[in-house]
Design a protein around this motif. Sequence first.
Motif, PDB file in Angstrom:
ATOM      1  N   ILE A   1       0.718  -1.216  -0.105  1.00 59.20           N
ATOM      2  CA  ILE A   1       0.030   0.079  -0.086  1.00 59.20           C
ATOM      3  C   ILE A   1       0.737   1.199  -0.015  1.00 59.20           C
ATOM      4  CG2 ILE A   1      -1.633   1.236   1.317  1.00 59.20           C
ATOM      5  CD1 ILE A   1      -2.799  -1.335   2.334  1.00 59.20           C
ATOM      6  N   LYS A   2       0.687   2.206  -1.051  1.00 54.42           N
ATOM      7  CA  LYS A   2       1.492   3.443  -0.985  1.00 54.42           C
ATOM      8  C   LYS A   2       0.453   4.553  -0.305  1.00 54.42           C
ATOM      9  CE  LYS A   2       3.217   2.298  -5.461  1.00 54.42           C
ATOM     10  NZ  LYS A   2       4.619   2.099  -5.038  1.00 54.42           N
ATOM     11  N   VAL A   3       1.054   5.001   0.948  1.00 53.81           N
ATOM     12  CA  VAL A   3       0.239   5.692   1.756  1.00 53.81           C
ATOM     13  C   VAL A   3       0.461   7.502   1.162  1.00 53.81           C
ATOM     14  CG1 VAL A   3      -0.109   6.804   3.925  1.00 53.81           C
ATOM     15  CG2 VAL A   3       0.220   4.502   3.647  1.00 53.81           C
ATOM     16  N   GLU A   4      -0.500   7.888   0.519  1.00 56.03           N
ATOM     17  CA  GLU A   4      -0.527   9.203   0.037  1.00 56.03           C
ATOM     18  C   GLU A   4      -1.052  10.157   0.854  1.00 56.03           C
ATOM     19  OE1 GLU A   4       0.505  12.345  -1.546  1.00 56.03           O
ATOM     20  OE2 GLU A   4       1.473  10.701  -2.380  1.00 56.03           O
ATOM     21  N   PRO A   5      -0.694  11.447   1.482  1.00 52.63           N
ATOM     22  CA  PRO A   5      -1.404  12.187   2.295  1.00 52.63           C
ATOM     23  C   PRO A   5      -2.214  13.067   1.248  1.00 52.63           C
ATOM     24  CG  PRO A   5       1.215  12.206   3.068  1.00 52.63           C
ATOM     25  CD  PRO A   5       0.968  11.242   1.891  1.00 52.63           C
ATOM     26  N   GLY A   6      -1.718  13.249   0.128  1.00 50.47           N
ATOM     27  CA  GLY A   6      -2.616  14.230  -0.751  1.00 50.47           C
ATOM     28  C   GLY A   6      -3.792  13.642  -1.159  1.00 50.47           C
ATOM     29  N   LEU A   7      -4.243  12.358  -0.529  1.00 52.57           N
ATOM     30  CA  LEU A   7      -5.521  11.827  -0.715  1.00 52.57           C
ATOM     31  C   LEU A   7      -6.601  12.087   0.342  1.00 52.57           C
ATOM     32  CD1 LEU A   7      -4.625   8.370  -2.186  1.00 52.57           C
ATOM     33  CD2 LEU A   7      -5.894  10.142  -3.403  1.00 52.57           C
TER      34      LEU A   7
ATOM     35  N   TYR B   1     -11.555  19.954   8.784  1.00 54.47           N
ATOM     36  CA  TYR B   1     -10.520  19.690   9.818  1.00 54.47           C
ATOM     37  C   TYR B   1     -10.293  21.034  10.432  1.00 54.47           C
ATOM     38  CZ  TYR B   1      -9.972  14.972   8.190  1.00 54.47           C
ATOM     39  OH  TYR B   1     -10.187  13.665   7.652  1.00 54.47           O
ATOM     40  N   PRO B   2     -11.138  21.861  11.081  1.00 54.80           N
ATOM     41  CA  PRO B   2     -11.022  23.070  11.472  1.00 54.80           C
ATOM     42  C   PRO B   2      -9.852  23.151  12.806  1.00 54.80           C
ATOM     43  CG  PRO B   2     -13.181  22.330  12.472  1.00 54.80           C
ATOM     44  CD  PRO B   2     -12.795  21.348  11.246  1.00 54.80           C
ATOM     45  N   ASN B   3      -9.860  22.088  13.497  1.00 52.09           N
ATOM     46  CA  ASN B   3      -8.800  22.076  14.428  1.00 52.09           C
ATOM     47  C   ASN B   3      -7.369  21.471  13.898  1.00 52.09           C
ATOM     48  OD1 ASN B   3     -10.785  22.945  16.451  1.00 52.09           O
ATOM     49  ND2 ASN B   3     -11.360  20.966  16.478  1.00 52.09           N
ATOM     50  N   GLY B   4      -7.413  21.433  12.868  1.00 53.97           N
ATOM     51  CA  GLY B   4      -5.902  20.722  12.179  1.00 53.97           C
ATOM     52  C   GLY B   4      -6.200  19.253  11.794  1.00 53.97           C
ATOM     53  N   LEU B   5      -4.942  18.976  11.084  1.00 53.98           N
ATOM     54  CA  LEU B   5      -4.792  17.519  10.451  1.00 53.98           C
ATOM     55  C   LEU B   5      -4.841  16.545  11.804  1.00 53.98           C
ATOM     56  CD1 LEU B   5      -2.397  17.965   7.610  1.00 53.98           C
ATOM     57  CD2 LEU B   5      -4.814  17.607   7.464  1.00 53.98           C
ATOM     58  N   PRO B   6      -5.303  15.353  11.659  1.00 54.60           N
ATOM     59  CA  PRO B   6      -5.118  14.241  12.532  1.00 54.60           C
ATOM     60  C   PRO B   6      -3.740  13.867  12.572  1.00 54.60           C
ATOM     61  CG  PRO B   6      -6.945  13.989  10.930  1.00 54.60           C
ATOM     62  CD  PRO B   6      -6.092  15.112  10.495  1.00 54.60           C
ATOM     63  N   THR B   7      -3.500  13.321  13.698  1.00 56.83           N
ATOM     64  CA  THR B   7      -2.140  12.642  13.906  1.00 56.83           C
ATOM     65  C   THR B   7      -2.365  11.141  13.165  1.00 56.83           C
ATOM     66  OG1 THR B   7      -1.740  13.831  15.929  1.00 56.83           O
ATOM     67  CG2 THR B   7      -0.350  11.793  15.281  1.00 56.83           C
ATOM     68  N   TRP B   8      -1.518  11.007  12.108  1.00 61.74           N
ATOM     69  CA  TRP B   8      -1.657   9.580  11.587  1.00 61.74           C
ATOM     70  C   TRP B   8      -0.722   8.732  11.884  1.00 61.74           C
ATOM     71  CZ3 TRP B   8      -1.785  13.526   6.899  1.00 61.74           C
ATOM     72  CH2 TRP B   8      -3.280  13.871   6.704  1.00 61.74           C
TER      73      TRP B   8
ATOM     74  N   LYS C   1       2.903  15.543   4.029  1.00 59.88           N
ATOM     75  CA  LYS C   1       1.740  16.280   5.207  1.00 59.88           C
ATOM     76  C   LYS C   1       2.035  17.643   5.394  1.00 59.88           C
ATOM     77  CE  LYS C   1       0.137  15.461   9.731  1.00 59.88           C
ATOM     78  NZ  LYS C   1       0.186  14.656  10.986  1.00 59.88           N
ATOM     79  N   LYS C   2       3.409  18.016   5.523  1.00 55.86           N
ATOM     80  CA  LYS C   2       3.900  19.397   5.789  1.00 55.86           C
ATOM     81  C   LYS C   2       3.426  20.181   4.683  1.00 55.86           C
ATOM     82  CE  LYS C   2       8.609  18.842   4.284  1.00 55.86           C
ATOM     83  NZ  LYS C   2      10.021  18.866   4.561  1.00 55.86           N
ATOM     84  N   GLU C   3       3.019  19.913   3.561  1.00 55.49           N
ATOM     85  CA  GLU C   3       2.780  20.808   2.462  1.00 55.49           C
ATOM     86  C   GLU C   3       1.262  20.993   2.211  1.00 55.49           C
ATOM     87  OE1 GLU C   3       6.518  19.018  -0.624  1.00 55.49           O
ATOM     88  OE2 GLU C   3       4.335  18.352  -0.936  1.00 55.49           O
TER      89      GLU C   3
END
Length: 611
Positions: free
Chosen positions: A464-470, A477-484, A507-509
């Motif tokens: 599995i290729k994990v792609e944050p862009g998806l 997510y008004p309180n920020g991104l989840p901790t993956w 993720k930082k992008e």
Amino acid sequence: MATLPPRKNPTPTKISKEHLTPLQILLQLGFPKHRAEKALAATGHRGVQLASDWLLAHVRDPSLDSEEPREYILYACPTGLLGEKLENFWEESRQFEWNNAHNYIPHITLLRFFKVPDESAEQVANALDNLINQNECIERIDLEAYISPNFMGLFVNDEHAKWLEAIAIRYVNKLAFIGIIAEAQTKSLHISLAYQFSSGFFQPLRSMVQQLSPNLSANWELRLYSRDARFHDTHVHKVTHAHIPREQDELELRPGDYIYLPEGASNTTIDGWVEGISWLTGTSGYLPLNHTERTTETDSWTLHATLPITNSGTTHSELEIPRCRKLPILSSSESLDTPDGLVTDSEPVEASLPLTTLSRQIYICRHGERVDFTFGAWIPYCFESNGSYIRRDLNMPKELPPRNIQDFQNDSPLTTLGEIQASLVGEAMKSSLVKIDVAFASPSLRCIQTLSQILKGLGLTIPIKVEPGLIEWLAWYPNGLPTWMSCEELMNAGFNIDRNYVAIVKKKELPSKENVAQYYERSYILMQQIIQSTVGNILIVAHAASLAACTRQLTGGRIPSAAEVTRLVQKVPYLACLTTRQEINGWQFYPPPFPPITHTSNNRFDWKILI
């Protein structure tokens, strides 16, 4: 040679499916005519599947056999930069307090509410066709701001107001021809920005209005909406948290549903419980108010048709929604659009389009059923003070991957049924000879779990290729991104992760905020890079919004408005799968070569009721 004698009783000719209307198909499936017409009107005549789903959801609706007609209204709505600016204005002004302008999307009212019998709904929508031709379209509609202590709005200049009035009167005349009485709004055409607001907010609202640029680049379109006439005096709340009834008089809450509440109910409740009616099912009951939040009334309306009326040269990257919808035409090469579980006598459930090895396919699936949407606040219920997990329901996971417990709050795992759903889809893909060469997942745990189970069902060991862009639209997510979970943590938990994959979008992008146009553009660019960097067929597991966001521009479609995205997401069930195929003229949609998966809700059983 013997001649054939004439037949006196020939077999009645069977109507070809390709000539059946959605109403005829629903009648063949056994639905009463008045219910079928009501369902088609309530779903905007978007097809048999939606109408049958609506009927099944409303099986306990006490008004299902009511003859009360729906109320319709015609708006002129801006898209493009102006539409986006106005939506931002709505969002910011809501932070002061709720005023009556927030009940509706930004619009100019062209026709007042008028009633239409359900059997005439399609004719009323089709009456918009050819209402104006392309040569009549103007380049812009000029607006001028008006500010007073009681009302703030944008008024249409006289020349363009007369043009809009002429369109409205022309539509009224077309309706009269089919027996529908409507009245055009011909006085002071305008967009309401704020009214019935507290005097203390006059200055900040005035400042916001003065900063608007009402004559920004925009396209305008007619939108025909309808609403359930019974709820015109209610407030609309959207469900934010699931609730499983504990008493007979309680209403089940599902995120994505809307609740109609009596005006003033929110302010008069003593214990935080109110009585409301579900938009999804039509049933009523008591519900915890803090599981909902007030939203725009138009979110619960049905959009029947749209028609562009300006031609400002706005590009496809600006916010637009589909044009007038046509009735779907069933061809002999497509499976009949029937409610899941109902099989016809001459069509297989699976699509009969053959797969070809000469073109690439992309399969995009939504993840399976998630724990938090099913059980609500499940973490305090399932974790002991020492951090140990206890499975308190058979639909909860047997075990959870080790991680910080609170990280599950915004990154929910699948339920047991969610894993089963995914396995069934994988097995169906295998039975349909679907070939997968590369697999991508959103970094959300539920997506990785879903893809893992689908691949198991397929009998594949593709990493599995994990792609944050998806990840889905970041506005949710008004309180920020989840901790993956990291790749190492996922591999330690038993997932087959491609450790060598370099994410296209780090993720930082990811931006801290994005509008719907930016979300669709992010998804489109990502899909182009995924296609260019891979070979063969692609399987992607992401979110409900991803099915449209990853394919709309790829297949030549336009970016919808934020409100339309929200409505669209509500129609994408768990494990919904979209198929696109690369053809000579670009990527095109095709029906998945396997049936969908549908199941009913199952309330929690309390054995004590039998004592």
